[in-house]
Motif scaffolding. Structure first.
Motif, PDB file in Angstrom:
ATOM      1  N   LEU A   1     -18.499  -4.408  22.592  1.00  0.00           N
ATOM      2  CA  LEU A   1     -17.240  -4.494  23.336  1.00  0.00           C
ATOM      3  C   LEU A   1     -17.552  -4.101  24.777  1.00  0.00           C
ATOM      4  N   GLY A   2     -17.914  -5.071  25.586  1.00  0.00           N
ATOM      5  CA  GLY A   2     -18.226  -4.766  26.979  1.00  0.00           C
ATOM      6  C   GLY A   2     -19.357  -3.754  27.065  1.00  0.00           C
ATOM      7  N   PRO A   3     -19.084  -2.568  27.636  1.00  0.00           N
ATOM      8  CA  PRO A   3     -20.148  -1.577  27.791  1.00  0.00           C
ATOM      9  C   PRO A   3     -20.465  -0.806  26.520  1.00  0.00           C
TER      10      PRO A   3
ATOM     11  N   HIS B   1     -21.436   4.375  11.700  1.00  0.00           N
ATOM     12  CA  HIS B   1     -20.302   5.075  12.315  1.00  0.00           C
ATOM     13  C   HIS B   1     -20.741   5.727  13.618  1.00  0.00           C
ATOM     14  N   ALA B   2     -21.338   4.914  14.499  1.00  0.00           N
ATOM     15  CA  ALA B   2     -21.832   5.408  15.774  1.00  0.00           C
ATOM     16  C   ALA B   2     -21.429   4.456  16.885  1.00  0.00           C
ATOM     17  N   VAL B   3     -21.097   5.027  18.033  1.00  0.00           N
ATOM     18  CA  VAL B   3     -20.751   4.241  19.205  1.00  0.00           C
ATOM     19  C   VAL B   3     -21.583   4.728  20.382  1.00  0.00           C
ATOM     20  N   HIS B   4     -22.166   3.778  21.109  1.00  0.00           N
ATOM     21  CA  HIS B   4     -22.921   4.100  22.320  1.00  0.00           C
ATOM     22  C   HIS B   4     -22.323   3.293  23.470  1.00  0.00           C
ATOM     23  N   ARG B   5     -22.200   3.949  24.622  1.00  0.00           N
ATOM     24  CA  ARG B   5     -21.634   3.283  25.790  1.00  0.00           C
ATOM     25  C   ARG B   5     -22.608   3.393  26.959  1.00  0.00           C
ATOM     26  N   THR B   6     -22.821   2.265  27.629  1.00  0.00           N
ATOM     27  CA  THR B   6     -23.692   2.227  28.802  1.00  0.00           C
ATOM     28  C   THR B   6     -22.936   1.592  29.957  1.00  0.00           C
ATOM     29  N   ASP B   7     -22.510   2.418  30.906  1.00  0.00           N
ATOM     30  CA  ASP B   7     -21.829   1.917  32.096  1.00  0.00           C
ATOM     31  C   ASP B   7     -22.856   1.628  33.186  1.00  0.00           C
ATOM     32  N   PRO B   8     -22.542   0.702  34.113  1.00  0.00           N
ATOM     33  CA  PRO B   8     -23.492   0.358  35.169  1.00  0.00           C
ATOM     34  C   PRO B   8     -23.971   1.588  35.938  1.00  0.00           C
ATOM     35  N   GLY B   9     -25.288   1.706  36.087  1.00  0.00           N
ATOM     36  CA  GLY B   9     -25.866   2.809  36.843  1.00  0.00           C
ATOM     37  C   GLY B   9     -25.918   4.133  36.103  1.00  0.00           C
TER      38      GLY B   9
END
Length: 229
Positions: free
Chosen positions: A130-132, A140-148
């Motif tokens: 889902l996007g980032p 049951h894990a979520v990882h998020r990577t935003d620009p920079g």
């Protein structure tokens, strides 16, 4: 050639859909009432169904329930009523999407194409983007990577997981408010729509790149919610 079943008691709509679908390579069968529709479906095993709710013998919801007894064929509902009650009942019975009469032929055809594409996709995918954010349903894990920025873990509550999983397991499909409430909170909570607004807002803040303009966790006002991959 995709096998399609079109069910409507209005001859002009039945003819228009048959002509337009046939011109685009569909193998089209038609029925003008619910009992005929169930018989044709049993004989020809369509790969997609376009179903009017206002039939002369059976209600469209009864036809959906009859189909869902033995097939997961995608069902696009046609509704001539402005209110959402019938459409919600159809979605709860197992319909995949809806179009309100009078409808745009281009919109209807686009929705059919999307339904056919999704029906050919595996439904056991465990990693969803889902996007980032990347959601691993099995772990049951979520990882998020935003620009920079460096990747980071995102914590979801059990209820947030429940809401998210129902939506992610039905990509592109409209999930009605009642269905979502019943699956996550239980049948006694079918009218507590404020719960959904709260939890969808939380999920968007945690997962979407721009929570104010979500691209993946979408609201269909008065109807339900949809996950768009």
């Amino acid at each position: 050639m995709t096998r399609a079943l079109v069910v409507d008691d209005e001859p002009q709509i039945l003819r228009a859909l048959r002509i337009n679908l046939s011109a685009r390579g569909y193998d089209v069968r038609t029925a003008a009432d619910g009992r005929s529709a169930l018989q044709v479906a049993a004989e020809h095993h369509p790969e997609v169904v376009v179903l009017d709710l206002g039939l002369p013998d059976l209600h469209g919801v009864e036809v959906i329930e009859g189909l869902r007894g033995w097939t997961r064929v995608p069902i696009l509902v046609l509704s001539g009523r402005a209110d959402s009650a019938d459409k919600v009942d159809a979605l709860d019975a197992g319909a995949d999407d809806y179009v309100t009469k009078p409808f745009s032929m281009d919109e209807l055809l686009a929705r059919l194409r999307a339904m056919v594409r999704r029906s050919g996709a595996p439904d056991d995918a465990t990693v969803v983007t889902l996007g980032p954010s990347t959601v691993d349903l099995a772990a049951h894990a979520v990882h998020r990577t935003d620009p920079g920025e460096e990747p980071r873990d995102v914590r979801l509550t059990p209820t947030e997981w429940g809401v998210l999983e129902v939506l992610l397991r039905a990509p592109g499909r409209l999930v009605s408010q009642r269905q979502l409430l019943a699956e996550v909170w239980g049948p006694g909570y079918r009218d507590e729509t404020n719960y959904l607004r709260i939890y969808l807002a939380r999920l968007r803040r945690k997962l979407e790149a721009d929570p104010a303009r979500p691209r993946h966790l979408l609201t269909e006002p008065g109807m339900g919610y949809r996950f768009e991959p």
